[in-house]
Every structure is written in structure tokens, then in C-alpha cells.
Design a protein around this motif. Sequence first.
Motif, PDB file in Angstrom:
ATOM      1  N   PHE A  16       0.788  -1.231   0.000  1.00  0.00           N
ATOM      2  CA  PHE A  16       0.000   0.000   0.000  1.00  0.00           C
ATOM      3  C   PHE A  16       0.828   1.293   0.000  1.00  0.00           C
ATOM      4  O   PHE A  16       0.613   2.189  -0.832  1.00  0.00           O
ATOM      5  CB  PHE A  16      -0.947  -0.037   1.199  1.00  0.00           C
ATOM      6  CG  PHE A  16      -1.899   1.118   1.238  1.00  0.00           C
ATOM      7  CD1 PHE A  16      -2.862   1.241   0.250  1.00  0.00           C
ATOM      8  CD2 PHE A  16      -1.819   2.080   2.242  1.00  0.00           C
ATOM      9  CE1 PHE A  16      -3.745   2.314   0.271  1.00  0.00           C
ATOM     10  CE2 PHE A  16      -2.695   3.145   2.256  1.00  0.00           C
ATOM     11  CZ  PHE A  16      -3.660   3.270   1.271  1.00  0.00           C
ATOM     12  N   SER A  17       1.815   1.367   0.904  1.00  0.00           N
ATOM     13  CA  SER A  17       2.567   2.619   1.044  1.00  0.00           C
ATOM     14  C   SER A  17       3.394   2.940  -0.198  1.00  0.00           C
ATOM     15  O   SER A  17       3.829   4.081  -0.383  1.00  0.00           O
ATOM     16  CB  SER A  17       3.486   2.528   2.267  1.00  0.00           C
ATOM     17  OG  SER A  17       4.372   1.431   2.092  1.00  0.00           O
ATOM     18  N   ASP A  44       1.324   4.953  -4.119  1.00  0.00           N
ATOM     19  CA  ASP A  44       1.186   6.364  -4.522  1.00  0.00           C
ATOM     20  C   ASP A  44       2.317   6.789  -5.450  1.00  0.00           C
ATOM     21  O   ASP A  44       2.096   7.465  -6.449  1.00  0.00           O
ATOM     22  CB  ASP A  44       1.196   7.268  -3.273  1.00  0.00           C
ATOM     23  CG  ASP A  44      -0.199   7.362  -2.637  1.00  0.00           C
ATOM     24  OD1 ASP A  44      -1.194   7.355  -3.407  1.00  0.00           O
ATOM     25  OD2 ASP A  44      -0.276   7.419  -1.400  1.00  0.00           O
ATOM     26  N   SER A  65      -6.606   6.533  -9.454  1.00  0.00           N
ATOM     27  CA  SER A  65      -6.688   7.474  -8.330  1.00  0.00           C
ATOM     28  C   SER A  65      -7.945   7.224  -7.496  1.00  0.00           C
ATOM     29  O   SER A  65      -7.909   7.322  -6.256  1.00  0.00           O
ATOM     30  CB  SER A  65      -6.595   8.923  -8.815  1.00  0.00           C
ATOM     31  OG  SER A  65      -7.650   9.202  -9.703  1.00  0.00           O
ATOM     32  N   LEU A  94      -7.123   4.226  -5.320  1.00  0.00           N
ATOM     33  CA  LEU A  94      -6.219   4.626  -4.236  1.00  0.00           C
ATOM     34  C   LEU A  94      -6.979   5.364  -3.134  1.00  0.00           C
ATOM     35  O   LEU A  94      -6.788   5.111  -1.941  1.00  0.00           O
ATOM     36  CB  LEU A  94      -5.098   5.512  -4.782  1.00  0.00           C
ATOM     37  CG  LEU A  94      -3.873   4.774  -5.326  1.00  0.00           C
ATOM     38  CD1 LEU A  94      -2.936   5.738  -6.051  1.00  0.00           C
ATOM     39  CD2 LEU A  94      -3.129   4.046  -4.201  1.00  0.00           C
ATOM     40  N   ASP A  95      -7.876   6.285  -3.541  1.00  0.00           N
ATOM     41  CA  ASP A  95      -8.676   7.021  -2.554  1.00  0.00           C
ATOM     42  C   ASP A  95      -9.525   6.072  -1.720  1.00  0.00           C
ATOM     43  O   ASP A  95      -9.568   6.162  -0.493  1.00  0.00           O
ATOM     44  CB  ASP A  95      -9.587   8.039  -3.261  1.00  0.00           C
ATOM     45  CG  ASP A  95      -8.795   9.231  -3.786  1.00  0.00           C
ATOM     46  OD1 ASP A  95      -7.630   9.407  -3.345  1.00  0.00           O
ATOM     47  OD2 ASP A  95      -9.325   9.968  -4.643  1.00  0.00           O
ATOM     48  N   ASP A  96     -10.197   5.139  -2.402  1.00  0.00           N
ATOM     49  CA  ASP A  96     -11.039   4.179  -1.687  1.00  0.00           C
ATOM     50  C   ASP A  96     -10.224   3.360  -0.696  1.00  0.00           C
ATOM     51  O   ASP A  96     -10.642   3.129   0.443  1.00  0.00           O
ATOM     52  CB  ASP A  96     -11.720   3.213  -2.674  1.00  0.00           C
ATOM     53  CG  ASP A  96     -12.755   3.920  -3.557  1.00  0.00           C
ATOM     54  OD1 ASP A  96     -13.042   5.107  -3.286  1.00  0.00           O
ATOM     55  OD2 ASP A  96     -13.243   3.286  -4.513  1.00  0.00           O
ATOM     56  N   ARG A 102      -7.457   4.044   0.749  1.00  0.00           N
ATOM     57  CA  ARG A 102      -6.927   4.801   1.879  1.00  0.00           C
ATOM     58  C   ARG A 102      -7.849   4.682   3.099  1.00  0.00           C
ATOM     59  O   ARG A 102      -7.379   4.599   4.227  1.00  0.00           O
ATOM     60  CB  ARG A 102      -6.760   6.274   1.510  1.00  0.00           C
ATOM     61  CG  ARG A 102      -5.301   6.715   1.451  1.00  0.00           C
ATOM     62  CD  ARG A 102      -5.159   8.198   1.149  1.00  0.00           C
ATOM     63  NE  ARG A 102      -5.504   8.502  -0.246  1.00  0.00           N
ATOM     64  CZ  ARG A 102      -4.647   8.356  -1.270  1.00  0.00           C
ATOM     65  NH1 ARG A 102      -3.427   7.920  -1.058  1.00  0.00           N
ATOM     66  NH2 ARG A 102      -5.014   8.641  -2.507  1.00  0.00           N
ATOM     67  N   GLY A 103      -9.146   4.606   2.862  1.00  0.00           N
ATOM     68  CA  GLY A 103     -10.079   4.503   3.977  1.00  0.00           C
ATOM     69  C   GLY A 103     -10.366   3.074   4.424  1.00  0.00           C
ATOM     70  O   GLY A 103     -10.894   2.852   5.505  1.00  0.00           O
ATOM     71  N   TRP A 116      -8.121   0.086   3.686  1.00  0.00           N
ATOM     72  CA  TRP A 116      -7.027  -0.899   3.705  1.00  0.00           C
ATOM     73  C   TRP A 116      -6.801  -1.396   5.130  1.00  0.00           C
ATOM     74  O   TRP A 116      -6.593  -0.592   6.035  1.00  0.00           O
ATOM     75  CB  TRP A 116      -5.747  -0.255   3.158  1.00  0.00           C
ATOM     76  CG  TRP A 116      -4.654  -1.258   2.852  1.00  0.00           C
ATOM     77  CD1 TRP A 116      -3.452  -1.357   3.485  1.00  0.00           C
ATOM     78  CD2 TRP A 116      -4.665  -2.266   1.850  1.00  0.00           C
ATOM     79  NE1 TRP A 116      -2.710  -2.383   2.937  1.00  0.00           N
ATOM     80  CE2 TRP A 116      -3.438  -2.969   1.923  1.00  0.00           C
ATOM     81  CE3 TRP A 116      -5.609  -2.672   0.890  1.00  0.00           C
ATOM     82  CZ2 TRP A 116      -3.109  -4.034   1.083  1.00  0.00           C
ATOM     83  CZ3 TRP A 116      -5.290  -3.730   0.050  1.00  0.00           C
ATOM     84  CH2 TRP A 116      -4.054  -4.390   0.159  1.00  0.00           C
ATOM     85  N   ASP A 154      -5.297  -2.976   8.631  1.00  0.00           N
ATOM     86  CA  ASP A 154      -3.961  -2.882   9.222  1.00  0.00           C
ATOM     87  C   ASP A 154      -3.780  -3.796  10.419  1.00  0.00           C
ATOM     88  O   ASP A 154      -2.763  -3.740  11.095  1.00  0.00           O
ATOM     89  CB  ASP A 154      -3.610  -1.434   9.588  1.00  0.00           C
ATOM     90  CG  ASP A 154      -4.547  -0.888  10.645  1.00  0.00           C
ATOM     91  OD1 ASP A 154      -5.451  -1.622  11.082  1.00  0.00           O
ATOM     92  OD2 ASP A 154      -4.378   0.287  11.032  1.00  0.00           O
TER      93      ASP A 154
END
Lengths: 321, 321
Positions: free
Chosen positions: B145-146, B149, B171, B174-176, B178-179, B181, B183
Motif C-alpha cells: 500500500f505505502s 502512490d 486514483s 487509491l482514494d477508496d 486509503r479509507g 485498507w 492494518d
Amino acid sequence: MAVYTSVPEDDLAHFLAGYDIGQALACKGIAEGVENSNFLLRTETGPFILTLYEKRVDRGDLPFFLGLMEHCARNGIRCPLPVRDRTGEALGMLCGRPAAIVTFLDGMSGSRLDAEHCAEAGEALARLHVAARDFPVPRPNALSFSGWDSLAAQAGTRADSVEAGLSALISTTLDDLRGTWPDSLPRGVIHADLFPDNVLFLSGRTPGIIDFYFACTDMLAYDLAICINAWCFDAEHRYDAERGQALISAYDRARPLEADEIAALPVLCRGAALRFLLTRLVDWLSVPEGALVQPKDPREYSRKLEFHRGVSNTADYGWSR
Amino acid sequence: MAVYTSVPEDDLAHFLAGYDIGQALACKGIAEGVENSNFLLRTETGPFILTLYEKRVDRGDLPFFLGLMEHCARNGIRCPLPVRDRTGEALGMLCGRPAAIVTFLDGMSGSRLDAEHCAEAGEALARLHVAARDFPVPRPNALSFSGWDSLAAQAGTRADSVEAGLSALISTTLDDLRGTWPDSLPRGVIHADLFPDNVLFLSGRTPGIIDFYFACTDMLAYDLAICINAWCFDAEHRYDAERGQALISAYDRARPLEADEIAALPVLCRGAALRFLLTRLVDWLSVPEGALVQPKDPREYSRKLEFHRGVSNTADYGWSR
């Protein structure tokens, strides 16, 4: 280096079911040969080479190549032996292509060549010529003297874009050879491509010979001339008389050269250099800009040709009887 | 397919003198791996794979990869076992490059995949995760993930030259992510590249796993998501629920999935599709015009990503507990 076709494992299993060599354990594409797809095949009974013949090989020639390998292997040459299937055929079909299985040859190409390598190669070439002498099938050499004019025409003056003066060197050499190219030397089957990557050395064993796909009928001493070009120059393309002496004398011990073959050697070496210069030049000129696979540099052979043009006597190669 | 370095036979002999596996009988470059030079090495004691690590591989990572292979092989995984030299080292130097010898694995990649292949792959992946659980060395995943970008930024709007709307797809995804993913899922060593060419099938035997050079520490279920992408779509890149069912259930039998792993699977599959879309896209955009070696088509993965974006529940993959 070439693997053009990938072989699905169920197609391979079906293909192998026609042979008596057991089932496949592994099959890896190898970086060998430029005209065909080659695989190192391991079956329950040992290692083999599986070759799929791609479009650039004339299918009508395959029985010649496979028959020649079998003939040579049965006459004491360490070369791949085609494996026949249960119906006695050495040539089959796999993935829509003609395909053959041959025995795997141990050995490794010499990469830092010395006189000893050259002596082994010279002797191996002579032994091949002797072993193949009674192979009954002829195959004309499309890349001998009669084919060079059309290769030269394909390159034309574009040759000068590769190296200044190259088209003049080619046409002058062709003119010279027209008057001097021999036509009555002993003929037979020649390998026609016995470069260092096609000879597999193994300590204490006769070198192995592979890649018979340029073999044809031509003057035996022309094959020797091809080897002199391929084996007896150093990395800067300067002639190495020690290697030349080793190669020619080892050849001569295994198959004594006739007087007219010895006399013709400088002319044959010029012809052999021109042949590889021309095919490399045509390949070089036909590769698209930016291609990742770089063809071999034709200038290696213009340098060798210049050297042979200065040789008038075979003794200049470092060898005389 | 890659053989970047050729190995002179005397260098090889000198290298092998440090090992207890006998002398080389043959050494052929094989069309395997894209980052390294690989050779099928036959010595007096059997077949091996010799790998020379080229520039794209970080030398500092090699002890991780070799140690992991050894750990897994010793814990029942059919994978290459690094051969240690007489001083106990698995990593040496050959032709100026780090080099290692590993045991040769029999088996062949599945080329016409069916549910049975997928079940075998799923079970093999789970067994690998279990066997590697106590491998003590961590290695961060630079392509998780990191890292996406910066890959997306490298491609930028040039993505749209490959496929209309691609930069927006990237994009938005990626936006989706970010909220969403995850952890806190179970972590461990993942293979991270278990594509069909890295699994060697052999009738009646556990499949062999090769090419550990993307292995790293990450969420185990993310590795499963990579496999779903790599194994469970047909040639037209349509999801095949039968294969998905087979792969996920076989994985779950060998390493039972936790409830939050199951729930996260659609998000993880989107991430895995995006990861291969991005690396393929960057490779695609960096290849010179007319190159003979064509990189893999990124559009295969935009299609897979679109599919996963429509999946809200793991049951849509054809499997539920």
C-alpha cells in the motif's frame, strides 16, 4: 538465445506418450539456438533436448539434419542422437510445429579460447568430415559462393552506414573470388557453423558437437576455413597464429589435407569471412531501432576479411606441412 | 526470460571447487526469472540451479531470500534448498556478481489452469505461510500500500495513453483504499509473486514453489488475494468462480482464515490488482518503441480491478464458510 513457443504440460505429456523415455519431470526453455525453441527436458529416464522448429527452418530439411546427426552419432561422433518414437519416427509434431527429441550432451563451450581448445575443435571437425563421408543425402549450401551476390545486393550501399568503405570491400572481394573460388576440392557434408558455442568441452572426453542446422554439402576445406575464422582470432579480432597452427595441424592429423586444399586455404578463408560478414550485415540492417536484442556486429568479420586479403600463402596462418 | 551474464567455464570450475557437489558437466542458461541470470547446472552429483544476481536485486536482501528458502525447505515445503559451500556460506561471488546454487525442483508450470491446479496452489500457499511463520527475519514490502502512490505518480496521466480512463481508475481506487485498507490482519512472510510460472506441478507430488525474490513481511491474506488475481481469471480476464472456490477453500483447509481476513478479501483483492496494474503500467511506459521484448499488458489488471471493485462480499468469489 530463443524460446519462441511455450509447451503446455498436457501437450508435452501427450507427445511423450509416443516415446519410450518415460514421463516428463521438468521442461525448461534454454537460451540456445537462434532459429528454434529449445528445451531442456528431464524425463524419468534422463535429460534430453526438445526442439520445436520455428518458421525460419525449412521443414523439408529436417530429415536431412536429423538423419545426419543419427549417422554421425552412430559413427563415433559425440553429437546429439535423435530419439525415435515407437513408430520409428525421429520427427513429430508438438504445438503445431515439427518437433524432435535428441539426447543431451554434457560439456561446456570454451569461453576463453586457447590453442588447446582450437586443436580439439580442429580434430573434431576432421572426425566429423570423415564420419559423415558416406552419409548419402545431399543438401546444397544456400550460403556458399553462389548465394553471396544476392546478400551483397540486399545490403547494397547501406553497408557504408555500418562502416565506411564496407560496400567497396564487399564488391572487391566478390570480384576477386569470382576468378579464384575453387571448384574441384574434395566435397562432403560440412557443419558450416562450428563456432565455439557449438562445441561442448568436457575434461578427458572428445568434444561434443551440436547445432547441425546449417549442415550441407560443400568443400570440406571451406568448413575448416569457417573454423579458422571462428576460433583463431583474439578478442580484438587479430589473427592468433598459435591457435591457427593448433587448429589446422589437428585437423590435418585426423584428415590429411590435400595439396590443392592447402593452397586454396587463403581464398577459402576470405570466402568464409565474407559469408559471415554478409549474413551479419543483412541482419544488422534489418533490426528495428531500439531493439533490445542486438544482432552480432558485422565489423568483426570485415576485420577478419581484411586480414585474409593480406594472406597469400597458407604458411602465413602459422602452419605448413 | 533472462540470461544477462555468461559464465566462463574456468570461472565456474573455480566457483564449484568451493562446494561439495562435484564438477560441472553442463551449464545452460534458462529462460526463467526476469531479474537474474539463471542456469541449469549439471554436476557429477545431479542437477542444480545456479543464479547470478543482477543489478535490480538489492544485495542486502539476498541473505533474507536464501535463508527463507532454506527455512521453508527444512520445514517440509518443496522449494529450492540453497547449497552451502564448504565454509557454510550459501552466497558466493561469480563473474563479479553475488551467486548462489540451489537444488533443482522437478515439475512443470500449469499452462491450462483448472480448479484442481488452483486447489493445489491454494494449499501450497497456506502451507508456505504456516512453514514460514517462525522465520525470524523481517523484510518490509516495498510494493504494498505505502508504495503505490509513488508508482501511480510515476505513471501519472500517461496511464490514459495505455487505456482511456486508467488514471482515474487508479486514483479513485487509491482514494477508496486509503479509507479501507486493513492494518490488523495476521502478518507473516508472504511469497508475494505466486503466479502460475512459480508453481511446479508434478503428478502425485506436492507442487514445488520457486522464485522467492519478492518475498517479504505483510498480511497473509494479501498473498491469498495476489493468488486469486493470478490464478482465478480465464484467458479473457473474466473471474472464474469455480477456480476461486477451489483456491480459497484449499487455502482455508490448510490455514483456516480468520473472520476479519475473510471480510477484508474484496479490499485486499483490489489492492493486489492495483499493485500489479501499477508495476506493469510503469514497465509498459518505460519500454522503448520497437523493443523486441514486450512487457506484460497492464490492461489485464485494470480488468481484474474493475471486477473486484464490483465485489462487496467474499461470497461473490464463490466461496463462503
